[in-house]
Design a protein around this motif. Sequence first.
Motif, PDB file in Angstrom:
ATOM      1  N   PRO A   1      15.596  23.882 -60.143  1.00 14.73           N
ATOM      2  CA  PRO A   1      15.244  24.755 -59.023  1.00 14.73           C
ATOM      3  C   PRO A   1      15.394  24.097 -57.663  1.00 14.73           C
ATOM      4  O   PRO A   1      15.325  24.773 -56.626  1.00 14.73           O
ATOM      5  CB  PRO A   1      13.776  25.104 -59.303  1.00 14.73           C
ATOM      6  N   ARG A   2      15.599  22.781 -57.641  1.00 15.70           N
ATOM      7  CA  ARG A   2      15.788  22.056 -56.389  1.00 15.70           C
ATOM      8  C   ARG A   2      16.579  20.785 -56.689  1.00 15.70           C
ATOM      9  O   ARG A   2      16.714  20.378 -57.840  1.00 15.70           O
ATOM     10  CB  ARG A   2      14.445  21.723 -55.738  1.00 15.70           C
ATOM     11  N   ARG A   3      17.062  20.136 -55.627  1.00 23.32           N
ATOM     12  CA  ARG A   3      17.885  18.935 -55.804  1.00 23.32           C
ATOM     13  C   ARG A   3      17.410  17.802 -54.910  1.00 23.32           C
ATOM     14  O   ARG A   3      18.171  16.880 -54.596  1.00 23.32           O
ATOM     15  CB  ARG A   3      19.350  19.252 -55.522  1.00 23.32           C
ATOM     16  N   ASP A   4      16.156  17.863 -54.483  1.00 22.76           N
ATOM     17  CA  ASP A   4      15.593  16.787 -53.669  1.00 22.76           C
ATOM     18  C   ASP A   4      14.198  16.460 -54.172  1.00 22.76           C
ATOM     19  O   ASP A   4      13.264  17.222 -54.000  1.00 22.76           O
ATOM     20  CB  ASP A   4      15.556  17.180 -52.192  1.00 22.76           C
ATOM     21  N   PHE A   5      14.065  15.317 -54.819  1.00 22.07           N
ATOM     22  CA  PHE A   5      12.797  14.916 -55.419  1.00 22.07           C
ATOM     23  C   PHE A   5      12.324  13.602 -54.800  1.00 22.07           C
ATOM     24  O   PHE A   5      13.125  12.725 -54.470  1.00 22.07           O
ATOM     25  CB  PHE A   5      12.953  14.739 -56.931  1.00 22.07           C
ATOM     26  N   ASP A   6      10.999  13.502 -54.674  1.00 21.60           N
ATOM     27  CA  ASP A   6      10.412  12.239 -54.222  1.00 21.60           C
ATOM     28  C   ASP A   6      10.502  11.183 -55.314  1.00 21.60           C
ATOM     29  O   ASP A   6      10.577   9.986 -55.016  1.00 21.60           O
ATOM     30  CB  ASP A   6       8.944  12.449 -53.839  1.00 21.60           C
ATOM     31  N   ALA A   7      10.458  11.615 -56.557  1.00 24.74           N
ATOM     32  CA  ALA A   7      10.537  10.675 -57.678  1.00 24.74           C
ATOM     33  C   ALA A   7      11.102  11.377 -58.902  1.00 24.74           C
ATOM     34  O   ALA A   7      10.861  12.567 -59.108  1.00 24.74           O
ATOM     35  CB  ALA A   7       9.158  10.091 -57.996  1.00 24.74           C
ATOM     36  N   VAL A   8      11.845  10.618 -59.691  1.00 27.88           N
ATOM     37  CA  VAL A   8      12.314  11.061 -61.004  1.00 27.88           C
ATOM     38  C   VAL A   8      11.768  10.063 -62.022  1.00 27.88           C
ATOM     39  O   VAL A   8      11.947   8.843 -61.865  1.00 27.88           O
ATOM     40  CB  VAL A   8      13.851  11.118 -61.075  1.00 27.88           C
ATOM     41  N   LEU A   9      11.092  10.574 -63.045  1.00 30.02           N
ATOM     42  CA  LEU A   9      10.399   9.723 -64.011  1.00 30.02           C
ATOM     43  C   LEU A   9      10.834  10.073 -65.431  1.00 30.02           C
ATOM     44  O   LEU A   9      11.019  11.247 -65.756  1.00 30.02           O
ATOM     45  CB  LEU A   9       8.885   9.925 -63.899  1.00 30.02           C
ATOM     46  N   THR A  10      10.949   9.061 -66.268  1.00 32.52           N
ATOM     47  CA  THR A  10      11.281   9.296 -67.674  1.00 32.52           C
ATOM     48  C   THR A  10      10.730   8.158 -68.520  1.00 32.52           C
ATOM     49  O   THR A  10      10.604   7.016 -68.045  1.00 32.52           O
ATOM     50  CB  THR A  10      12.799   9.437 -67.873  1.00 32.52           C
ATOM     51  N   ALA A  11      10.382   8.470 -69.765  1.00 34.57           N
ATOM     52  CA  ALA A  11       9.808   7.449 -70.651  1.00 34.57           C
ATOM     53  C   ALA A  11      10.216   7.706 -72.091  1.00 34.57           C
ATOM     54  O   ALA A  11      10.077   8.823 -72.603  1.00 34.57           O
ATOM     55  CB  ALA A  11       8.282   7.432 -70.539  1.00 34.57           C
ATOM     56  N   THR A  12      10.742   6.675 -72.713  1.00 29.80           N
ATOM     57  CA  THR A  12      11.055   6.659 -74.144  1.00 29.80           C
ATOM     58  C   THR A  12      11.894   7.861 -74.553  1.00 29.80           C
ATOM     59  O   THR A  12      11.603   8.556 -75.525  1.00 29.80           O
ATOM     60  CB  THR A  12       9.762   6.614 -74.992  1.00 29.80           C
ATOM     61  N   ALA A  13      12.952   8.125 -73.790  1.00 29.04           N
ATOM     62  CA  ALA A  13      13.772   9.305 -74.037  1.00 29.04           C
ATOM     63  C   ALA A  13      15.264   9.030 -73.922  1.00 29.04           C
ATOM     64  O   ALA A  13      16.049   9.522 -74.732  1.00 29.04           O
ATOM     65  CB  ALA A  13      13.382  10.422 -73.064  1.00 29.04           C
ATOM     66  N   LEU A  14      15.672   8.251 -72.943  1.00 30.89           N
ATOM     67  CA  LEU A  14      17.103   8.111 -72.673  1.00 30.89           C
ATOM     68  C   LEU A  14      17.803   7.172 -73.646  1.00 30.89           C
ATOM     69  O   LEU A  14      19.040   7.081 -73.627  1.00 30.89           O
ATOM     70  CB  LEU A  14      17.322   7.643 -71.223  1.00 30.89           C
ATOM     71  N   HIS A  15      17.036   6.490 -74.512  1.00 30.82           N
ATOM     72  CA  HIS A  15      17.693   5.613 -75.496  1.00 30.82           C
ATOM     73  C   HIS A  15      18.473   6.414 -76.539  1.00 30.82           C
ATOM     74  O   HIS A  15      19.219   5.833 -77.324  1.00 30.82           O
ATOM     75  CB  HIS A  15      16.665   4.714 -76.190  1.00 30.82           C
ATOM     76  N   TRP A  16      18.302   7.744 -76.555  1.00 32.61           N
ATOM     77  CA  TRP A  16      19.108   8.573 -77.451  1.00 32.61           C
ATOM     78  C   TRP A  16      20.556   8.651 -76.988  1.00 32.61           C
ATOM     79  O   TRP A  16      21.432   9.075 -77.751  1.00 32.61           O
ATOM     80  CB  TRP A  16      18.536   9.995 -77.510  1.00 32.61           C
ATOM     81  N   MET A  17      20.839   8.260 -75.744  1.00 35.15           N
ATOM     82  CA  MET A  17      22.169   8.451 -75.171  1.00 35.15           C
ATOM     83  C   MET A  17      23.013   7.187 -75.324  1.00 35.15           C
ATOM     84  O   MET A  17      22.490   6.064 -75.327  1.00 35.15           O
ATOM     85  CB  MET A  17      22.054   8.814 -73.688  1.00 35.15           C
ATOM     86  N   ASP A  18      24.346   7.381 -75.413  1.00 36.01           N
ATOM     87  CA  ASP A  18      25.217   6.210 -75.433  1.00 36.01           C
ATOM     88  C   ASP A  18      25.402   5.693 -74.003  1.00 36.01           C
ATOM     89  O   ASP A  18      24.978   6.322 -73.025  1.00 36.01           O
ATOM     90  CB  ASP A  18      26.555   6.507 -76.103  1.00 36.01           C
ATOM     91  N   THR A  19      26.036   4.537 -73.869  1.00 30.04           N
ATOM     92  CA  THR A  19      26.114   3.854 -72.580  1.00 30.04           C
ATOM     93  C   THR A  19      26.822   4.694 -71.525  1.00 30.04           C
ATOM     94  O   THR A  19      26.356   4.798 -70.377  1.00 30.04           O
ATOM     95  CB  THR A  19      26.836   2.508 -72.754  1.00 30.04           C
ATOM     96  N   GLU A  20      27.931   5.310 -71.880  1.00 31.93           N
ATOM     97  CA  GLU A  20      28.679   6.102 -70.908  1.00 31.93           C
ATOM     98  C   GLU A  20      27.862   7.296 -70.419  1.00 31.93           C
ATOM     99  O   GLU A  20      27.810   7.578 -69.205  1.00 31.93           O
ATOM    100  CB  GLU A  20      29.991   6.584 -71.523  1.00 31.93           C
ATOM    101  N   ALA A  21      27.218   7.988 -71.341  1.00 30.35           N
ATOM    102  CA  ALA A  21      26.418   9.154 -70.962  1.00 30.35           C
ATOM    103  C   ALA A  21      25.235   8.747 -70.087  1.00 30.35           C
ATOM    104  O   ALA A  21      24.905   9.431 -69.106  1.00 30.35           O
ATOM    105  CB  ALA A  21      25.940   9.892 -72.197  1.00 30.35           C
ATOM    106  N   LEU A  22      24.582   7.647 -70.422  1.00 31.95           N
ATOM    107  CA  LEU A  22      23.440   7.201 -69.638  1.00 31.95           C
ATOM    108  C   LEU A  22      23.864   6.791 -68.233  1.00 31.95           C
ATOM    109  O   LEU A  22      23.170   7.091 -67.252  1.00 31.95           O
ATOM    110  CB  LEU A  22      22.736   6.042 -70.343  1.00 31.95           C
ATOM    111  N   SER A  23      24.999   6.131 -68.115  1.00 35.64           N
ATOM    112  CA  SER A  23      25.507   5.784 -66.793  1.00 35.64           C
ATOM    113  C   SER A  23      25.722   7.046 -65.956  1.00 35.64           C
ATOM    114  O   SER A  23      25.418   7.076 -64.754  1.00 35.64           O
ATOM    115  CB  SER A  23      26.819   5.006 -66.916  1.00 35.64           C
ATOM    116  N   GLY A  24      26.234   8.101 -66.590  1.00 40.67           N
ATOM    117  CA  GLY A  24      26.429   9.361 -65.888  1.00 40.67           C
ATOM    118  C   GLY A  24      25.112   9.983 -65.447  1.00 40.67           C
ATOM    119  O   GLY A  24      25.016  10.545 -64.349  1.00 40.67           O
ATOM    120  N   VAL A  25      24.085   9.898 -66.295  1.00 40.46           N
ATOM    121  CA  VAL A  25      22.767  10.414 -65.914  1.00 40.46           C
ATOM    122  C   VAL A  25      22.215   9.640 -64.720  1.00 40.46           C
ATOM    123  O   VAL A  25      21.651  10.232 -63.791  1.00 40.46           O
ATOM    124  CB  VAL A  25      21.804  10.333 -67.108  1.00 40.46           C
ATOM    125  N   TYR A  26      22.395   8.335 -64.712  1.00 42.73           N
ATOM    126  CA  TYR A  26      21.912   7.536 -63.581  1.00 42.73           C
ATOM    127  C   TYR A  26      22.609   7.950 -62.283  1.00 42.73           C
ATOM    128  O   TYR A  26      21.977   8.022 -61.223  1.00 42.73           O
ATOM    129  CB  TYR A  26      22.135   6.050 -63.858  1.00 42.73           C
TER     130      TYR A  26
END
Length: 267
Positions: free
Chosen positions: A126-151
């Motif tokens: 709903p928006r594209r400007d956040f003060d913070a983005v947080l994640t925990a114990t979730a992104l390890h499901w992704m391979d290296t290329e996909a995670l780099s893209g998420v970053y």
Amino acid sequence: MTSATTGTTGITGTTGITGHGDDWRAWQDSWDRQQEWYLPDREERFRVMTDLVEAVAGPEPVVLDLACGTGSITDRLLRRLPGARSVGVDLDPALLTIARGTFAGDDRAEFVTADLRDDDWTRKLPRRDFDAVLTATALHWMDTEALSGVYRAVASLVRPGGLFVNADHMPQEGTPLIDAAERALRLRRQEEQKAAGTPDWRAWWELAGRDPVLADAVARRSEVFGDHSNGDFQPQEWHARTLREAGFREARTVWCSVPDAMVAALR
């Protein structure tokens, strides 16, 4: 946390653990217990994370809860900082059902279904400007290329001066004896807790799949994810370097245990 019963009587599956019906707080509690079976220091991660959010963004931040699951981060954030607002994004229909049920009627939290592996997932927010983005114990499901893209995508969502924090499995090399000793103790404690009735991942999902309020969502989850497997585990230094390359000014480890770590990055 205290459960507030909302009406539906739970069921008991073959695991011997009682289901929770539409008591969403009870589902949150059981998810927490299951996660803590793997991560005994889970609450410490959340505390450090919310400390950083308050330090960087103040008492009323707008936060993206990335790969939010049941909304565990959102739950801690809103209890700690009542003036905060949170957008949770995930693909799992079962966990999102619990999240939406838990926060129904709370206009500080909303949840979006999106696949972080899709190039256009940020357009569903709903928006594209956040003060913070947080994640925990979730992104390890992704391979290296996909995670780099998420970053890289996350860097486009965090306002200048804003914060990104990822707490996850980030193993380090060079200490096999320390790693083995810690793992042996953790496994021994897990067996003790399991014998006392704490569900592991498989038992929890069996329970959820047998409860009428979640059965359909759990079935859809199986269709979405199939045989879920881990992605690529990268060390702390890789995460910090990749975040700087994605556009963050600073990035470093701010907390760690033996197998896991938390990396924070400032935009």
